[in-house]
Motif scaffolding. Structure first.
Motif, PDB file in Angstrom:
ATOM      1  N   GLY A  37     -13.955  -7.140  17.156  1.00 58.13           N
ATOM      2  CA  GLY A  37     -12.979  -6.928  17.032  1.00 58.13           C
ATOM      3  C   GLY A  37     -12.564  -7.944  15.430  1.00 58.13           C
ATOM      4  O   GLY A  37     -12.801  -8.747  15.493  1.00 58.13           O
ATOM      5  N   PRO A  38     -11.813  -6.685  14.726  1.00 57.88           N
ATOM      6  CA  PRO A  38     -11.251  -7.194  13.326  1.00 57.88           C
ATOM      7  C   PRO A  38     -10.408  -8.796  13.818  1.00 57.88           C
ATOM      8  O   PRO A  38      -9.509  -8.318  14.684  1.00 57.88           O
ATOM      9  CB  PRO A  38     -10.513  -6.390  12.947  1.00 57.88           C
ATOM     10  CG  PRO A  38     -11.293  -4.745  13.155  1.00 57.88           C
ATOM     11  CD  PRO A  38     -11.327  -5.390  14.821  1.00 57.88           C
ATOM     12  N   SER A  41      -6.635  -8.210  15.835  1.00 54.25           N
ATOM     13  CA  SER A  41      -6.946  -6.921  16.287  1.00 54.25           C
ATOM     14  C   SER A  41      -6.491  -7.413  17.571  1.00 54.25           C
ATOM     15  O   SER A  41      -5.683  -6.216  18.920  1.00 54.25           O
ATOM     16  CB  SER A  41      -8.327  -6.595  16.700  1.00 54.25           C
ATOM     17  OG  SER A  41      -9.444  -7.279  17.355  1.00 54.25           O
ATOM     18  N   GLU A 184     -15.182  -3.325  22.627  1.00 54.20           N
ATOM     19  CA  GLU A 184     -14.799  -2.767  20.842  1.00 54.20           C
ATOM     20  C   GLU A 184     -12.967  -3.380  20.908  1.00 54.20           C
ATOM     21  O   GLU A 184     -12.236  -2.348  21.340  1.00 54.20           O
ATOM     22  CB  GLU A 184     -15.304  -2.461  20.303  1.00 54.20           C
ATOM     23  CG  GLU A 184     -14.395  -2.410  17.864  1.00 54.20           C
ATOM     24  CD  GLU A 184     -15.473  -1.032  17.310  1.00 54.20           C
ATOM     25  OE1 GLU A 184     -15.369  -1.376  16.658  1.00 54.20           O
ATOM     26  OE2 GLU A 184     -15.229  -0.310  18.304  1.00 54.20           O
ATOM     27  N   HIS A 186      -9.830  -2.377  18.338  1.00 54.20           N
ATOM     28  CA  HIS A 186      -9.752  -1.791  17.383  1.00 54.20           C
ATOM     29  C   HIS A 186      -8.014  -0.934  17.609  1.00 54.20           C
ATOM     30  O   HIS A 186      -8.173   0.097  18.310  1.00 54.20           O
ATOM     31  CB  HIS A 186     -10.605  -1.179  17.020  1.00 54.20           C
ATOM     32  CG  HIS A 186     -10.498  -1.075  14.975  1.00 54.20           C
ATOM     33  ND1 HIS A 186      -9.775   0.277  14.937  1.00 54.20           N
ATOM     34  CD2 HIS A 186     -10.533  -1.261  14.243  1.00 54.20           C
ATOM     35  CE1 HIS A 186     -10.294   0.062  13.839  1.00 54.20           C
ATOM     36  NE2 HIS A 186     -10.968  -0.727  13.246  1.00 54.20           N
ATOM     37  N   PRO A 294     -14.418   4.313   9.792  1.00 55.70           N
ATOM     38  CA  PRO A 294     -14.365   3.069   9.720  1.00 55.70           C
ATOM     39  C   PRO A 294     -14.691   2.668   8.228  1.00 55.70           C
ATOM     40  O   PRO A 294     -14.870   2.938   7.402  1.00 55.70           O
ATOM     41  CB  PRO A 294     -15.547   2.430  10.007  1.00 55.70           C
ATOM     42  CG  PRO A 294     -16.485   3.445  11.474  1.00 55.70           C
ATOM     43  CD  PRO A 294     -15.658   4.843   9.707  1.00 55.70           C
TER      44      PRO A 294
END
Length: 507
Positions: A37-38, A41, A184, A186, A294
């Motif tokens: 994940g970023p 996040s 993930e 997000h 995205p």
């Protein structure tokens, strides 16, 4: 036991009221699950909640057996011995040996001063300490950051051989390639992908393509609705003009003319309202499609001004060395050359003198040998991106570092590195580690006199996966010479490293 850990409807709200996790569900089976994940996040927060170190705002976590957490950062050891880091307590010797063997530290002298341990040895001792508790579940937060190749391989082996469940937050793509599942995080939500890293990447690629098609379709629909509205308005204007001409010729009673005028005005207003509603709906659909797409991690930036002639000798080092108390840094002097826009990976064990060599190339004279710099400009991006300082906002910092560039050029460059709109006004002191690396590279490349030789010290540390791709994309566009320190094999390939320079052993 099918799942060693289960999270049900877990939410977490920051003290300022900002939701970070929203109704997260996770069933963790045995084996290796990667958490991606970023930056920002909430991966570290999720691991803390799953381990019990933090309480969720809502929901619950069911732990079937002991859960052990390795946080991302730990204070460096300044005193004591290695055994103090291990904290084996009353554990029998055979269990201590097994834990050390599991992390690749068989034979380590536990009486050794903790301050002499490398970063990789310290991390692996922390892992061994967790294993002594015989957990059913391991939660690891960026365990391979700052580790050299040997230490990384030891962590990889541990993750694969652990008998229970392992959830690892990481951007180490060599480690990600070993995962059996990918989760993930997000936008506060968690999605799990049953396949490995390759399947995850393919699924994300398909999603990106579908989102791009949706954006294109919504844009075309908006253009068509606007065109239809414009044509309808033109037809209405023609009808109104024709009615006025007919009325001017006479023959139509005024009461009828007035009624026709009022009817035309009502029809025009109604038609305008209908088309405005359609245009607004089409615009909203386009906004939704763009929001769902995205982010593009590539950095499209023109760096032609950084081009270095192919035969220009940027560095000539002949027999250089640095004197330390009672010894030389390297057992044998170092000689090498950098010619033209080469891309070189600097290799050497932790403590081999990579940072010292960077200091020499940045201007510090060697104590032995000759070092000639043909590069007019040499720039260093260290792991803390010190070039940014700590004062002011990001936009103000770039203004200070590139004063003759137009403001829109500086904003455009920041946007290409992921700092769009209000993000450019973020205080530099509040930037995360990954944000500092991206911003630091933007600052160096924005300079009116861009560097001919760029020195990069572990730029991939702290970067999330989109950040890694963005920085790699920018470096591929860079036309000068590059000397790179990295333990990330995939990142080295991404920036198109051509050869390696290995430092001699320490004295």
């Amino acid at each position: 036991m099918p799942h060693s850990l289960v999270a049900e409807g877990v939410s977490f709200v920051l003290p300022d009221g900002t939701p970070l996790l929203e109704s997260v569900d996770l069933s963790l089976p045995r084996g290796f699950t990667a958490l991606v994940g970023p930056n920002g996040s909430g991966k570290s927060t999720l691991l803390a909640v799953l381990s019990g170190r933090a309480r969720p705002s809502r929901g619950r976590v069911v732990r079937n057996g002991p859960v052990a957490l390795l946080p991302q950062e730990a204070a460096p050891a300044r005193a004591g011995a290695a055994r103090d880091l291990l904290d084996a307590g009353e554990a029998p010797a055979w269990r201590v040996d097994r834990a050390l063997r599991s992390v690749g530290l068989s034979g380590l002298d536990l009486a050794r001063a903790a301050a002499t341990l490398s970063g990789g040895e310290t991390t692996r001792l922390r892992l061994a300490r967790l294993l002594l508790g015989e957990p059913e579940t391991l939660l690891l937060d960026e365990p391979t950051n700052h580790l050299d190749g040997e230490a990384r391989r030891a962590v990889h082996d541990l993750v694969l051989s652990f008998r229970g469940a392992v959830l690892v937050a990481t951007h180490d793509r060599a480690l990600l390639a070993l995962a059996g599942r990918v989760a993930e995080l997000h936008g506060g939500r968690l999605r799990t992908f049953g396949g490995g890293w390759g399947e995850f990447v393919e699924a994300r690629r398909a999603e990106r393509e579908a989102a791009e098609r949706a954006v294109l379709s919504a844009g075309q629909e908006l253009a068509a609705v606007r065109r239809a509205a414009r044509e309808a308005a033109e037809r209405q204007a023609h009808r109104t003009a024709r009615g006025r001409r007919d009325a001017a010729r006479g023959g139509t009673p005024k009461i009828v003319t007035g009624a026709m005028k009022r009817s035309a005005q009502v029809s025009a207003g109604r038609l305008k309202g209908v088309h405005e509603t359609r245009v607004e709906a089409a615009r909203a659909a386009l906004d939704r499609a763009r929001a769902a797409a995205p982010d593009d991690p590539s950095v499209a930036v023109d760096l032609e001004a950084t081009r270095v002639p192919a035969r220009k000798r940027l560095v000539d080092a002949e027999g250089i060395n640095v004197r330390l108390p009672g010894e030389w840094l390297w057992t044998s002097p170092l000689s090498f050359a950098i010619v033209g826009p080469e891309r070189i990976r600097l290799r050497g064990a932790n403590g081999a003198g990579k940072s010292t060599l960077f200091a020499l190339l940045a201007g510090r004279p060697p104590d032995a040998g000759a070092l000639r710099l043909g590069a007019a400009r040499v720039a260093l991006l260290d792991q803390d991106a010190a070039v940014l300082g700590l004062d002011g906002t990001l936009a103000e910092t770039l203004r200070r570092l590139a004063p003759t560039r137009h403001e829109h050029e500086r904003r455009l460059l920041l946007g290409r590195f992921g700092f769009v709109q209000n993000a450019a006004e973020k205080p530099v002191a509040a930037l995360s580690g990954g944000e500092r690396i991206r911003a630091g590279l933007a600052a160096l490349l924005a300079s009116e006199q861009a560097p001919e030789l760029l020195l990069l010290d572990e730029p991939s540390n702290h970067l999330d996966l989109p950040g890694l791709e963005a920085v790699a994309s920018a470096l591929r566009s860079y036309r000068g010479a590059l000397l790179l320190v990295t333990h990330d094999e995939a990142f080295a390939r991404d920036v198109q490293v051509e050869r390696e320079l290995t430092l001699p052993p320490r004295g």
